[in-house]
Structure formats: structure tokens, C-alpha cells
Design an enzyme around this catalytic site. Structure first.
Site, short mmCIF file in Angstrom:
data_model
loop_
_atom_site.label_atom_id
_atom_site.label_comp_id
_atom_site.label_asym_id
_atom_site.label_seq_id
_atom_site.Cartn_x
_atom_site.Cartn_y
_atom_site.Cartn_z
N ASP A 215 -2.26 4.97 3.95
CA ASP A 215 -3.09 4.89 2.75
C ASP A 215 -2.53 5.90 1.75
O ASP A 215 -1.62 6.69 2.05
CB ASP A 215 -4.57 5.14 3.09
CG ASP A 215 -5.49 4.57 2.01
OD1 ASP A 215 -6.67 4.35 2.30
OD2 ASP A 215 -5.00 4.33 0.88
C1 GLC Z 1 -6.93 3.72 -1.85
C2 GLC Z 1 -7.75 3.03 -0.77
C3 GLC Z 1 -7.09 1.83 -0.16
C4 GLC Z 1 -6.22 1.14 -1.20
C5 GLC Z 1 -5.09 2.11 -1.53
C6 GLC Z 1 -4.13 1.51 -2.55
O1 GLC Z 1 -7.01 5.11 -1.69
O2 GLC Z 1 -8.21 3.86 0.29
O3 GLC Z 1 -8.11 0.99 0.35
O4 GLC Z 1 -5.72 -0.08 -0.68
O5 GLC Z 1 -5.57 3.35 -1.99
O6 GLC Z 1 -4.79 1.29 -3.75
#
Ligand code: GLC
Length: 738
Positions: free
Chosen positions: A263
Site C-alpha cells: 500500500d
Molecule cells: C491508499 C489506500 C489504498 C489505495 C492506495 C492507492 O492509501 O490505502 O486502498 O488503493 O492508497 O491509492
């Protein structure tokens, strides 16, 4: 490309090139603005590093991405196409209801169709992969991201996991209108202590395996192309460094062979967690855990090459990661067609087209949960010659798509006033409008623009005006709710209440008119006790998407029926959270509200039970369900028995009923949930019509993580419940033979 060609390509790549494939940046590093979904400013990228980057996130637009791809192909030593990834959670531009609402439909096909439409629009806009489905089981409405999940039950989450994965991916990723999907957030992110986002997760391994993992597993079984690590810890180890979780469980036990992405800056956050001394150690922990792509952290970017050159990390690990990335690009057909479906003309033909809008509107009505309908005040009768007062901030609010939707403009999202006025035209009903109040007061501490909303004085005046009109109206319909961004990432709340002075409005109008219908917009379960006391009908519409207002008008006027059943338990108070139906009995269990308080599990200041249980919801007609019939009272290993009921529509209108099957293991080598959803089916019946609904029960459905940690069943008695919600007492008993 053939596998042998991919292997030859990998063998010819420099270490620097390979590591470039393992880095993901936001579009601004390549000169393209996009959606930023995490902290900025931690990364400095050299032009050479930017040139070798294997994927970007947050950018969409056919021409924009074609231009980037051309630039990348020219700059890449081996002309390896770039992957374009984006959060397409409940729609790209035609937005469906939020996933928690879709879960409430108990209709996985609805979610599959929503994913297909999202993939058609997003792939035409040049996007190759979506960071969806989010499959975190949720049990605590204080957590803001409950809106992204199909809900609190493993079986329901699993059904939607499969449907959404297949909806996005279709049969072949390279097919037109299909995109790769990404299960997230692996794993257990939905159960942080106190509902506080990013906080510690404490779960026994048995509960983790039996309740929190099944949803992700269903996505793996459906062939999901990617998985994303979660921000949280499991057993005190953050997921992005958790070898047991990633290599033993995800890849070893579940057989996941796709790409594992972190993430946003989750690798870098290993330093904040306190298990990595610096970015270099974080990079080492992550690659050893099997993270293939480092999203928006400087760790792989600045340290992976030196870790390999120093011999601390085997290049074999890099090669395995890069091969998975190259295979994903190959499965998408990017080596043959680096632009895939990117086509401005096709995108403008598909995006927000009438047929997609119609489907979004039909879907939304199926997610609405009718919590109360005293005197069958709903649906409104078009023949009634009376005035209906519409009031409350959600009469005119267009931001009704949830926190993870990014419409180009809100102007093309109809609001309630427009759609209800449209629906009422030609009927005897006359609609009046009074603003009543804003969602929050001007200058509120929410993320509102400070100038938004009424002042306290303006609100008091608007409430008086609404009450005056309410006094003279036949009925009042209030449209109230949370702000759309009071759920979503980083949006945990300690209260589950309506913000601002919305309850003041409800108290004022209900004091002069008993016929109040309250429609609630929210991304989470809210405390609805007083709302229900002061309203004759309460309809939970969640965040219903682009055509949500139209669906609300259809349901209020009886053109469609609210078919939703709660995908999360509704509490009497935030203090009851976490709250979920498949809990354990305890040594002093409660079996009914009549149980005395004291010396029993529960509270002395509020009822033990949910205000409304998982699976609950009313419709516009009534159903009866016959006692449960079993084809046998013993189940042999390898055999099956059938449990059936006869459902009858005893009302005056056609309608749908979601018949739910729950099983309870009377005793086990470890404590077992009071019951678990093991099947559901929706039947649509005409007035007076009967239908038999049958479920097949197998030994496999009875398996759990036993005292010996084996996933298996144990002989003994089981109760079978079939009914309208998770509190049904319509049951029969069978015995599983040894
Ligand atoms: C965010 C979220 C995740 C998302 C990622 C990219 O922090 O936790 O669900 O897909 O970043 O945007």
C-alpha cells in the site's frame, strides 16, 4: 509474448532496470497530474529513476496515458510498457453504490455488473488495473473504511470477492473492456483497535483464519491478478514485512501467484512501525516478505540495488518479483498493444452513457435498507391529493458517491429534488421544499470548506421555516446524512451520529407532523434510535452513486422496492462497537432481550443486542417462512442433506425476500460462533405466491480451525436456521456423523 521470451527479456535486463519495474510512483513524477491518495514529499526521483519506473498510479485519460506510454517506450532500454493503476472502487465515472451498500443487496451479480461497467469505462480511459476489490472484513462502524467493504460476514464478503474479481477481469485480462483487479488490503486491516485507522490489529490466529481470510481467498480462487499489503500489523508484524502472511499464507496456502504490491508508502512506514531502523532495512524486510512493487516509498528506489550488490539480498528474489510483473503486463497484452483499450472516442461513448446510468439506478434501489415502515406509509400513493414537504441537506447534495469516487464534475449527478420532482410530475402529489439545514454548520471542524453550510442562526431560522411548512403538509420527507468523506480512509469517528443540526430539524418537523419519512445517506452504520422514534419510516440509502437520487425517487414512489438487507449490524450506541452477529456465546450467554441484565454478558445501560441485526431489512410486502425441513437428520462424511422452507408472499404487492441460511456448531474443540451465514438466495414472489427454497448442506461447510489447528469439521450436533435475518429462530437440528 511467450514465457521463453519473457525469460530472455528478464535475463537481458540490468539490475537497475529490474528494480525500476518494482517501483510505483504517482503520475506527477512523469509530469502528469493525477489523484494523490497518500502522503507526499517523501520521495526525490532522478530523471533516470523516473525513466525506468514500471508503473504509476492515480492517472487516467486515454490521450494522457497514450502520451505517457509513448514516452516510456522510447525511454525504456527494453521498451517495456508501463502499467497504469487507479482506485476504481465502486465505479470509474458511472458510480455504483459504495461496496458496503452493494453487500447489502445480497446480490453478487449486481457487483459483478458494476465491476464490468467500471472496467469498460476505465480501460477505455487507459487504465490497466484497479486497486479493488477491497475485501477487509469489518466489524466496527467507527472505522471509516467500512464503506469500502462488502460487510461483516465472511461468506458474504467471499461471494462479492468472486463477483467483483470476475467482473473486472473477465475471462482474459487482454480482452477489450477488462482490467486487472487487486485484492486488498492483505490482511485484516478492517479490525483496528478502537476503529482507529492504521492502528494495531489483535486477532487470534483461529479468528483471523476463519473470519478474516476467507474473503481474500475467494478472490485468489477467482484468479485475481494482484494483491496489496495492508498498513496494519498481524501478530505484531506489519503486513509489508510479514513473511508468514505473504509467503506462507498468501502464496503457500492460498496459492496466489500474482503480483504483490505494497500500500501507499507502507514499506517506508516499517520505519514508523519501529521494525526497520531506516529505509534500507525496510527495503530488505519487504523484499524478503515478497513485496514485488513498492508503492510510493523511497525504499526500493534508493536501496534495493545496493542490497543486492552487497550480497544481503539474493538477485533471485528480484528476478522472481520482476518475472511476476512482466507476466502481468504480458497477460494484459501490453507487449503486443501497449495502449490496450485507451481510446478517447470510446471512452466518451461509454462514460456515463444512458444504459450505464440506468443500471446504476436499478442497482442502487437493491441496496437500500428499509429499517422501519409504520402504517405502511411507504410507498407514497401517487393518487393521494396531498402536499409532501421535502427538506434537509441531501435534497440538493450531489456528492453522494462515497469517498473513493472521483467524478470529473458533480454537475451531472442528479440530486433528490430533481429526481423526486420528476417522479411526482403527473401524480396528484404536490412537492414543497424547505432547506431545513446544512449537513454541518459553517466553519465546522470537518474537512468542509469553511464557507460551506449555514451558520447557527441561519439554521435556526431555516428549521422554523421548515416546521411551519411541515405543519401544513400531509407528509414530510427528510433527507439527512453524514458528509461523504466522513467515511473512507483516515475517517474514523467516535460518534455514529448525524453531524450539524440535522437532528434539530427532525425534532422540529416531527413535533408538528407525525408523518415523517427519514432518508439517511451514510458510508457506515449510524445510531438510528431517535431517528426511528421520530419517524414513521426510515430508509438507509448509504452513498448510492451517480443515479442514487433517481433510485430514491423510484423507491419512495413505489416504482422499485428497497431490497437491501444490512451487511453490517446497526448499533444502539457507538459504545457497542465492535458489533457483529457471528459472535461467541460466552459462559453467561444472552439468548433474548428478556434475559435479565447483570451476571450476563452485556451492558447495564443499553441493550445487548444490535438495534437491527445483520441481514435485516423490510420490503413493501410481507413474507412468511415455513419451519425448516431437513432431508435427513444425520449427515455422513462426503454426503449432503437438504434444508428447505416454503416462502409465501402474504402481502398485496410483488416483492423480493432474501432467504438466509445460518449454521451453528453446538459444541466444538474451541468455542464456535452463535451462528454463521452459509447461504442466501433472493426470491421474487407475486402476492399470494409460494416457493420452496432449498439449501444443500455438506460437511465442507462445517469446517473450522480446530484446537489442533487443522481446518476440518468435528462430529456432533448442528442447528440449521433459515429465515429473514441473523436473529431468526426458525431452526432444525442434524448430527454430523464421525
Ligand atoms: C491508499 C489506500 C489504498 C489505495 C492506495 C492507492 O492509501 O490505502 O486502498 O488503493 O492508497 O491509492
Amino acid at each position: 509474448m511467450k514465457q521463453t521470451e519473457l525469460q530472455a527479456l528478464l535475463a537481458d535486463m540490468s539490475l537497475e532496470e529490474k528494480i525500476g519495474q518494482m517501483v510505483q510512483l504517482t503520475g506527477d513524477f512523469l509530469g502528469q497530474e493525477g489523484i494523490v491518495t497518500g502522503p507526499e514529499g517523501r520521495i526525490v526521483v532522478t530523471p533516470e529513476q523516473a525513466r525506468l519506473t514500471g508503473s504509476i498510479l492515480g492517472v487516467s485519460g486515454a490521450d494522457k496515458l497514450r502520451a505517457i506510454q509513448e514516452q516510456v517506450l522510447a525511454g525504456q532500454p527494453h521498451h517495456i510498457p508501463m502499467l497504469f493503476m487507479l482506485d476504481v472502487i465502486n465505479g470509474f465515472k458511472t458510480i455504483f453504490p459504495i461496496p458496503l451498500a452493494q453487500g447489502a443487496s445480497f446480490e453478487p451479480e449486481l457487483a459483478k455488473r458494476g465491476a464490468q461497467i467500471a472496467a469498460a469505462e476505465a480501460s477505455a480511459a487507459g487504465v490497466h488495473l484497479t486497486f479493488a476489490p477491497m475485501l477487509d472484513l469489518v466489524r466496527d462502524a467507527r472505522w471509516g473504511r467500512v464503506m469500502e467493504s462488502p460487510g461483516e460476514d465472511p461468506f458474504l464478503v467471499g461471494a462479492f470477492a468472486e463477483a467483483m474479481t470476475k467482473g473486472f477481469q473477465g475471462d482474459k485480462l487482454s480482452d477489450k473492456g477488462k482490467m486487472a483487479a487487486c485484492l486488498k488490503h492483505f490482511a485484516g486491516y478492517g479490525y483496528p483497535e478502537g476503529g482507529r485507522d492504521y492502528d494495531n490489529v489483535e486477532l487470534s490466529e483461529r479468528t483471523f483464519r476463519d473470519a478474516f481470510l476467507p474473503g481474500y481467498r475467494k478472490a485468489v480462487e477467482a484468479g485475481v491478478a494482484m494483491a496489496m499489503t495492508s498498513f496494519n500489523t498481524i501478530n505484531r508484524v506489519p503486513s509489508s514485512a510479514n513473511r508468514w502472511l505473504m509467503r506462507d499464507v498468501l502464496r503457500g496456502e492460498m496459492g496466489f501467484d500474482g503480483v504483490l504490491i505494497s500500500d501507499y508508502d507502507a514499506v517506508g512506514e516499517l520505519v514508523s512501525h519501529g521494525i526497520a531502523a531506516d529505509d534500507r532495512e525496510a527495503a530488505k524486510l519487504a523484499i524478503l516478505a515478497g513485496v514485488d512493487i513498492d508503492m510510493m516509498s523511497p525504499c526500493y528506489l534508493n536501496h534495493l540495488q545496493e542490497l543486492v550488490e552487497s550480497g544481503e539480498v539474493e538477485e533471485r528474489l528480484i528476478d522472481e518479483a520482476v518475472m511476476r510483473i512482466l507476466k502481468l503486463k504480458n497477460d494484459l497484452g501490453l507487449f503486443e498493444n501497449p495502449f490496450k483499450d485507451a481510446d478517447e472516442a470510446e471512452a466518451s461513448r461509454l462514460i456515463l452513457c444512458d444504459s450505464f446510468r440506468r443500471e446504476a439506478r436499478e442497482a442502487a434501489a437493491k441496496t437500500f435498507v428499509l429499517l422501519k415502515n409504520e402504517d405502511a406509509i411507504l410507498p407514497l400513493s401517487a393518487a393521494a391529493d396531498e402536499t409532501v414537504l421535502l427538506s434537509g441537506p441531501y435534497c440538493t447534495e450531489r456528492r453522494i458517491c462515497g469517498a473513493w469516487s472521483f467524478p470529473d464534475t458533480y454537475d451531472n449527478i442528479p440530486n433528490v429534488l430533481e429526481r423526486v420532482a420528476e417522479g411526482l410530475s403527473g401524480s396528484a402529489l404536490k412537492a414543497e421544499y424547505a432547506p431545513g439545514c446544512s449537513v454541518t454548520l459553517r466553519g465546522s471542524i470537518l474537512k468542509d470548506k469553511p464557507e460551506e453550510g449555514m451558520t447557527h442562526e441561519e439554521t435556526e431560522k431555516a428549521i422554523r421555516e421548515a416546521a411551519e411548512k411541515a405543519a401544513g403538509a400531509g407528509k414530510v420527507i427528510l433527507f439527512l446524512g453524514e458528509r461523504f468523506y466522513q467515511t473512507g480512509e483516515g475517517s474514523s469517528r467516535t460518534e455514529l451520529s448525524l453531524p450539524g443540526m440535522q437532528m434539530d430539524l427532525l425534532r422540529a418537523v416531527s413535533s408538528v407532523n407525525p408523518n415523517v419519512i427519514t432518508v439517511v445517506f451514510s458510508g457506515r452504520p449510524l445510531v438510528m434510535t431517535e431517528i426511528e422514534q421520530l419517524s414513521k419510516a426510515v430508509l438507509m440509502v448509504w452513498m448510492p452513486g451517480t443515479e442514487g437520487a433517481g433510485a430514491i425517487a423510484d423507491v419512495l414512489l413505489g416504482k422499485r422496492e428497497p431490497e437491501g438487507r444490512l451487511s453490517m449490524s446497526l448499533p444502539f450506541a457507538a459504545g457497542q462497537e465492535p458489533l457483529y452477529y457471528n459472535r461467541f456465546r460466552s459462559g453467561r450467554p444472552r439468548f433474548s432481550s428478556e434475559d435479565i441484565k447483570g451476571y450476563k454478558v452485556g451492558y447495564i445501560d443499553i441493550d445487548y443486542w444490535p438495534h437491527h441485526p445483520f441481514g435485516y431489512g423490510l420490503g413493501y410486502t410481507e413474507f412468511t417462512c415455513s419451519p425448516v425441513k431437513l432431508s435427513a437428520d444425520t449427515l455422513e462424511a462426503g454426503g449432503s442433506i437438504t434444508a428447505s422452507v416454503t416462502v409465501k408472499n402474504t402481502g398485496k404487492r410483488a416483492g423480493s425476500e432474501t432467504v438466509q441460511l445460518y449454521l451453528r456448531d453446538a459444541a466444538g474443540s474451541v468455542v464456535r460462533p452463535v451462528r454463521e451465514l452459509k447461504g442466501f438466495t433472493k426470491v421474487r414472489l407475486q402476492p399470494g405466491e409460494c416457493r420452496e427454497v432449498a439449501f444443500t448442506i455438506t460437511e465442507e461447510m462445517l469446517r473450522f480451525t480446530r484446537l489442533d489447528m487443522r481446518f476440518a469439521s468435528e462430529p456432533g450436533d448442528f442447528e440449521v436456521f433459515i429465515g429473514h435475518d441473523s436473529l431468526t429462530e426458525n431452526k432444525a437440528v442434524f448430527r454430523l456423523q464421525a
